[in-house]
Scaffold this motif. Sequence first.
Motif, PDB file in Angstrom:
ATOM      1  N   MET A   1       1.154  -0.923   0.114  1.00  0.00           N
ATOM      2  CA  MET A   1       0.008  -0.005  -0.218  1.00  0.00           C
ATOM      3  C   MET A   1       0.534   1.278   0.072  1.00  0.00           C
ATOM      4  SD  MET A   1      -3.256  -1.400   2.648  1.00  0.00           S
ATOM      5  CE  MET A   1      -1.862  -2.027   4.120  1.00  0.00           C
TER       6      MET A   1
ATOM      7  N   LYS B   1       1.032  -7.487   2.441  1.00  0.00           N
ATOM      8  CA  LYS B   1      -0.760  -7.259   2.566  1.00  0.00           C
ATOM      9  C   LYS B   1      -1.470  -7.451   1.325  1.00  0.00           C
ATOM     10  CE  LYS B   1       1.244  -4.559   6.619  1.00  0.00           C
ATOM     11  NZ  LYS B   1       1.406  -3.355   6.869  1.00  0.00           N
TER      12      LYS B   1
ATOM     13  N   ASP C   1      -3.721  -9.033  -0.136  1.00  0.00           N
ATOM     14  CA  ASP C   1      -4.495  -9.219  -0.369  1.00  0.00           C
ATOM     15  C   ASP C   1      -5.448  -8.283   0.270  1.00  0.00           C
ATOM     16  OD1 ASP C   1      -3.031  -9.286   1.958  1.00  0.00           O
ATOM     17  OD2 ASP C   1      -4.674 -10.078   3.688  1.00  0.00           O
ATOM     18  N   GLY C   2      -5.480  -7.215   0.297  1.00  0.00           N
ATOM     19  CA  GLY C   2      -5.764  -5.931   0.437  1.00  0.00           C
ATOM     20  C   GLY C   2      -6.153  -5.336  -0.502  1.00  0.00           C
TER      21      GLY C   2
ATOM     22  N   THR D   1      -0.089 -12.689   1.274  1.00  0.00           N
ATOM     23  CA  THR D   1      -1.405 -12.928   0.444  1.00  0.00           C
ATOM     24  C   THR D   1      -2.377 -13.037   1.947  1.00  0.00           C
ATOM     25  OG1 THR D   1      -1.746 -15.111  -0.564  1.00  0.00           O
ATOM     26  CG2 THR D   1      -0.561 -12.925  -1.721  1.00  0.00           C
ATOM     27  N   GLY D   2      -2.042 -12.967   3.182  1.00  0.00           N
ATOM     28  CA  GLY D   2      -3.358 -13.234   4.056  1.00  0.00           C
ATOM     29  C   GLY D   2      -2.229 -13.292   5.530  1.00  0.00           C
TER      30      GLY D   2
ATOM     31  N   LEU E   1      -7.299  -5.373   7.068  1.00  0.00           N
ATOM     32  CA  LEU E   1      -7.410  -4.836   6.338  1.00  0.00           C
ATOM     33  C   LEU E   1      -8.855  -4.713   5.713  1.00  0.00           C
ATOM     34  CD1 LEU E   1      -4.947  -6.545   3.838  1.00  0.00           C
ATOM     35  CD2 LEU E   1      -5.031  -4.538   4.528  1.00  0.00           C
TER      36      LEU E   1
ATOM     37  N   ASN F   1     -11.237  -4.643   2.912  1.00  0.00           N
ATOM     38  CA  ASN F   1     -11.339  -5.521   2.285  1.00  0.00           C
ATOM     39  C   ASN F   1     -12.239  -6.510   3.221  1.00  0.00           C
ATOM     40  OD1 ASN F   1      -9.188  -5.970   1.613  1.00  0.00           O
ATOM     41  ND2 ASN F   1      -9.746  -6.524   0.625  1.00  0.00           N
ATOM     42  N   LYS F   2     -11.925  -6.757   4.228  1.00  0.00           N
ATOM     43  CA  LYS F   2     -12.303  -8.083   4.458  1.00  0.00           C
ATOM     44  C   LYS F   2     -13.220  -7.882   5.411  1.00  0.00           C
ATOM     45  CE  LYS F   2      -8.058  -9.830   3.814  1.00  0.00           C
ATOM     46  NZ  LYS F   2      -7.000 -10.915   3.813  1.00  0.00           N
TER      47      LYS F   2
ATOM     48  N   THR G   1       1.093   5.709   3.340  1.00  0.00           N
ATOM     49  CA  THR G   1       0.029   5.291   2.582  1.00  0.00           C
ATOM     50  C   THR G   1       0.213   5.403   1.133  1.00  0.00           C
ATOM     51  OG1 THR G   1      -0.369   3.560   4.416  1.00  0.00           O
ATOM     52  CG2 THR G   1      -2.129   3.832   2.443  1.00  0.00           C
TER      53      THR G   1
END
Lengths: 444, 307
Positions: free
Chosen positions: A224, A249, A251-252, A275-276, B199, B201-202, B235
Amino acid sequence: MAFEGLSAKLQKVIQDITGRGRLSEADIKLAMREVRMALLEADVNFTVVRSLVKKITDRACGQEILQSLTPGQQVVKIVNEELVELMGSTHSALVYSSRTPSVILLCGLQGAGKTTIAGKLALYLKKRHNKRPLLAACDVYRPAAIRQLQVVGERVGVPVFEQGQGDPVAIAKAAVAYGASHGQDVVIVDTAGRLHIDDALMNELQNIKGAVQPAEILLVVDAMTGQDAVNVAETFNNRLDITGVMLTKLDGDTRGGAALSVKAVTGKPIKFSGTGEKSEDFEPFHPERMASRILGMGDVLTLIEKAQANLDEEKAQKLSQKMKEQKFDLEDFADQFKQMRSMGGVGALLKMLPGAGKLNIDESQIDEKEIFRMEAIIGSMTPAERRTPNILNAGRRRRIARGAGVQVQDVNRLIKQFDQARAMMKQFSGKGMKKFARGGKFPF
Amino acid sequence: MEETTKKGLWNRLRDSMKKTRDTLGGRIDDLVKYYREIDDEFFEELEAILIAADVGGELSAQLVESVRQQVRQQKIGDASRIRQLLKEEMQSQMRPGDPPAYAGQSVVLVVGVNGVGKTTTAGKLAAAVKADGRSVLLAAADTFRAAAVEQLKVWGQRAGVDVISQDAGSDPAAVVFDAVRAAKARGVDVLICDTAGRLHNKVNLMNELSKIRRIVEREYPDAHKETFLVLDATTGQNAVAQAKTFAEACDVTGIILTKLDGTAKGGVVLAISAQLGVPVRYIGVGEALDDLQEFDERAFVDAMFDQ
Ligand SMILES: Nc1nc2c(ncn2[C@@H]2O[C@H](COP(=O)(O)OP(=O)(O)OP(=O)(O)O)[C@@H](O)[C@H]2O)c(=O)[nH]1
Ligand SMILES: [Mg+2]
């Protein structure tokens, strides 16, 4: 901010333009604005974007695009190709040193995810590469960092070497010695997160490097990260001569443009991605997938494939020539079926024909199975029959039906449809085109 | 007295953001020196400077466009006036809000994606509130990440504040429930809850946060509530998506921008402030207990520009 896929945006821009005919250089500039904005909103560093857009513009302004019948897809294809190339086109594997244990040194900013990915890497090496890794706890600053690594190590069944809040250089050295005498063939050194501008802590990393001679120095980067990714990567690389990058990260829902920036400024490959939150959520890095992710097009790969299939434009040109000269035969008919399948519809094919782009064709009228059957029928004909369909008498039709496993009626219908198509093509090349467009049904 | 602390904070903010200033304000000055006249190329360079500060492609284009319009309308020919124009444009993007009211009993949730600095910030905030003469309690509601509870306990010790916790792996909502009871029983002024990084999106993890928020509401209706979203200044544009989704899930009342002691500019908070209207409350400028400062949008933008 809703991020419309670049693919969709580009298609729209170019569609607006192509209404007037072929693309001009000015049109391409307009399209490049979209490309630029998409890359920037994806956090690709702006200097990287600048040189990338220049390259893409040069290519797009060349013959390639201006001559193309499907300029929108061609532009997307070029953008994607340039991204993949910048990203490195293949996965690059880990390197081990000749003497054991091999040392892998992890470094990065605070909160990048070093400890978590250290555990994942250890599990991966143990499971996939039959290694006996050791985790070394050299983050002596952050509260409970050592404890965190111990828990992670327990979870993946990998031993953890620690000596409390001592000197990280000495701990790293001791860990390697411990690994050597305990049959551990890889030592993964977890270090404290640090700012790249923190001189003292960057020195510490250099000293660790000097003390343990790592085979791999991997910079851990949060997917990110924004524009600053280049400064961070550049500094770590200058200080340590890193051997690669791990991206966390993923998986975002970030587009992850930092990946491109980091690769561009260091030239070092991205080797793995996290990825998680589970220890198994770890995989070798796929540059091509990352390229389409940055572009914001889940569907980019299919689109590219389509564009490539469409590249058979030359064929299409020849076809339209044949149509005009009314030399269209069953071989061309079969060719059309093949193209149709690779492009997902008669409509798409028709749109490739010069001037036919605006025809309103209902693609749902065409039955896929029917197309397969037609291909089989034509496949059972002799070359002579395909080139001169007039010779197809009752006897030949029966033989063809048997060969294709269909009824004679099916063969008859195909030939009738072919005749209709040929008749229609006369209209295509003449003035009858408008009438067909309004009239409706495609004869297949 | 008021004046001197303000001035002290202001200087420290400027110092901690020196890198930012060197690149943003400094680069604009260079630009102005180089381009005596204001032309298209000048504006393009100006846009690039904003983008480099993570302001984002779209907002940067927008900011430059309004500066361009003003230049045209007011017939400005002198490049050196651009700096002030841009500064004003940027300041107008930031929404000031009323400062958080810790009057009476308050519950603060600290939320955000993984690794942004939630636990550290919870510790710093506890120390700051305590220094203000109010009683504080910390709740270790990150029961998921390895050693998260131990980490917060260290911060509790540093700040001299008790930490309510359960075993790793227990239900975070239960920890918050316990902590609210304890806060009430002890008559604590401010309860600060650290939560696990997630995150945005979870969906299930975001639901968990909504649930925690509801429990606080139900168990402590009279308390004043704050939900602080912690954003990492490093970020990029994804922070906008983070802010949006967290705001939907748990009613974010303020943003805390961390790691501004690096070279990152945190320009993305401009876009967030402009689009969502959520005010920035504090900034984190280091890893020590007192590296937390109240946010002042004028000072923030000023610090980006002034030497
Ligand atoms: N330089 C700097 N580092 C910070 C700042 N705030 C936090 N950190 C560091 O960032 C790292 C992550 O901080 P944590 O507080 O553990 O972050 P978190 O959000 O609680 O992380 P998770 O609970 O794992 O999601 C630690 O190494 C902190 O010391 C800051 O303002 N400046
Ligand atoms: Mg935490």
